[in-house]
Design an enzyme around this catalytic site. Structure first.
Site, PDB file in Angstrom:
ATOM      1  N   ASP A  67       0.841  -1.188   0.000  1.00 12.31           N
ATOM      2  CA  ASP A  67       0.000   0.000   0.000  1.00 12.31           C
ATOM      3  C   ASP A  67       0.881   1.245   0.000  1.00 12.31           C
ATOM      4  OD1 ASP A  67       1.010  -0.077   2.582  1.00 12.31           O
ATOM      5  OD2 ASP A  67      -0.916  -0.377   3.559  1.00 12.31           O
ATOM      6  N   ASN A 136      -6.375  -0.299  14.552  1.00  9.25           N
ATOM      7  CA  ASN A 136      -7.834  -0.425  14.471  1.00  9.25           C
ATOM      8  C   ASN A 136      -8.257  -1.719  13.785  1.00  9.25           C
ATOM      9  OD1 ASN A 136      -7.138   0.124  11.852  1.00  9.25           O
ATOM     10  ND2 ASN A 136      -8.601   1.797  11.561  1.00  9.25           N
TER      11      ASN A 136
END
Length: 239
Positions: A67, A136
């Protein structure tokens, strides 16, 4: 999922590097998808140290950048590109023809995702996908939400992701993410996820509960037939 715990990061990184090395012994032209960030630093350092005595093992290796922070320049000190160039691409002498990399600041973001998707289809499937666990529960920039994207896509960065040290130190701040999708990850032949970082205990415990939810994207790794999870007990306190 195979789960192994280690008393320190050195032992974990040695195990992770051995797994990567074994993949290359079996298939020298493997496509390995590489994450950026603190979780992977010692693993990559250990791997590059091993390459000094075994340079021939890495001659055919293909690398896919997992990414990228969007909206900053490729050579920005806090880009994933800069991280991977320093930690892997330059030390392992990976040529540009064997490196698939998101452009961090493309003219057309959608077109850039399509370009990466086509290259992954051409060179893939991914032989080994190396992941870290986001605070998260995200993997790559597959953020928690009501649904997950299967392929390469433009990601809306969560507040949690924007608190990552790479984003905090970046000027200008990243305005979006570019990432491979959950389908790309789950189609990998083998997955390696590293659970490290003193702030990851809570989310690691949720991940290890085996409850699968789009609110914790990493939980979908429990559906994969060949995933290895390595835990650094110095940082991650599950009990």
């Amino acid at each position: 999922m195979k789960i192994e715990s280690f008393t320190n990061s050195n032992l974990l990184s040695k195990k992770a590097a051995n797994l990567i090395f074994s993949t290359l012994i079996k298939k020298p032209d493997s496509l390995i998808c590489t994450a950026s960030g603190n979780s992977t630093v010692k693993t990559y350092q250990t791997l590059t140290e091993r390459s000094i005595d075994n340079p021939e093992i890495f001659g055919k290796l293909n690398i896919l950048k997992l990414d990228e922070w969007g909206g900053i320049e490729m050579d920005h000190p806090n880009s994933c590109e800069t991280f991977l160039q320093k930690m892997l691409i330059e030390p392992l002498k990976i040529s540009s023809s064997k490196y698939i990399s998101f452009n961090s600041n493309p003219i057309d973001k959608k077109e850039e995702c399509e370009r990466i998707s086509n290259l992954v289809k051409k060179k893939g499937p991914i032989d080994l996908c190396i992941l870290g666990l986001g605070i998260n529960g995200h993997i790559a920039f597959n953020e928690p939400g009501n649904y997950l994207n299967p392929g390469c896509h433009i990601a809306t960065l969560s507040k949690s992701s924007l608190k990552h040290s790479m984003a905090v130190k970046a000027h200008p701040k990243p305005s979006f993410g570019l990432t491979i999708g959950m389908g790309d990850i789950l189609q990998s032949k083998q997955i390696l996820i590293l659970l490290t970082g003193p702030d990851k205990s809570k989310i690691a415990k949720e991940f290890l509960s085996q409850k699968i939810t789009t609110q914790l994207p990493a939980s979908f790794l429990w559906l994969h037939a060949n995933t290895t999870c390595l835990i650094n007990e110095e940082d991650i306190h599950i009990k």
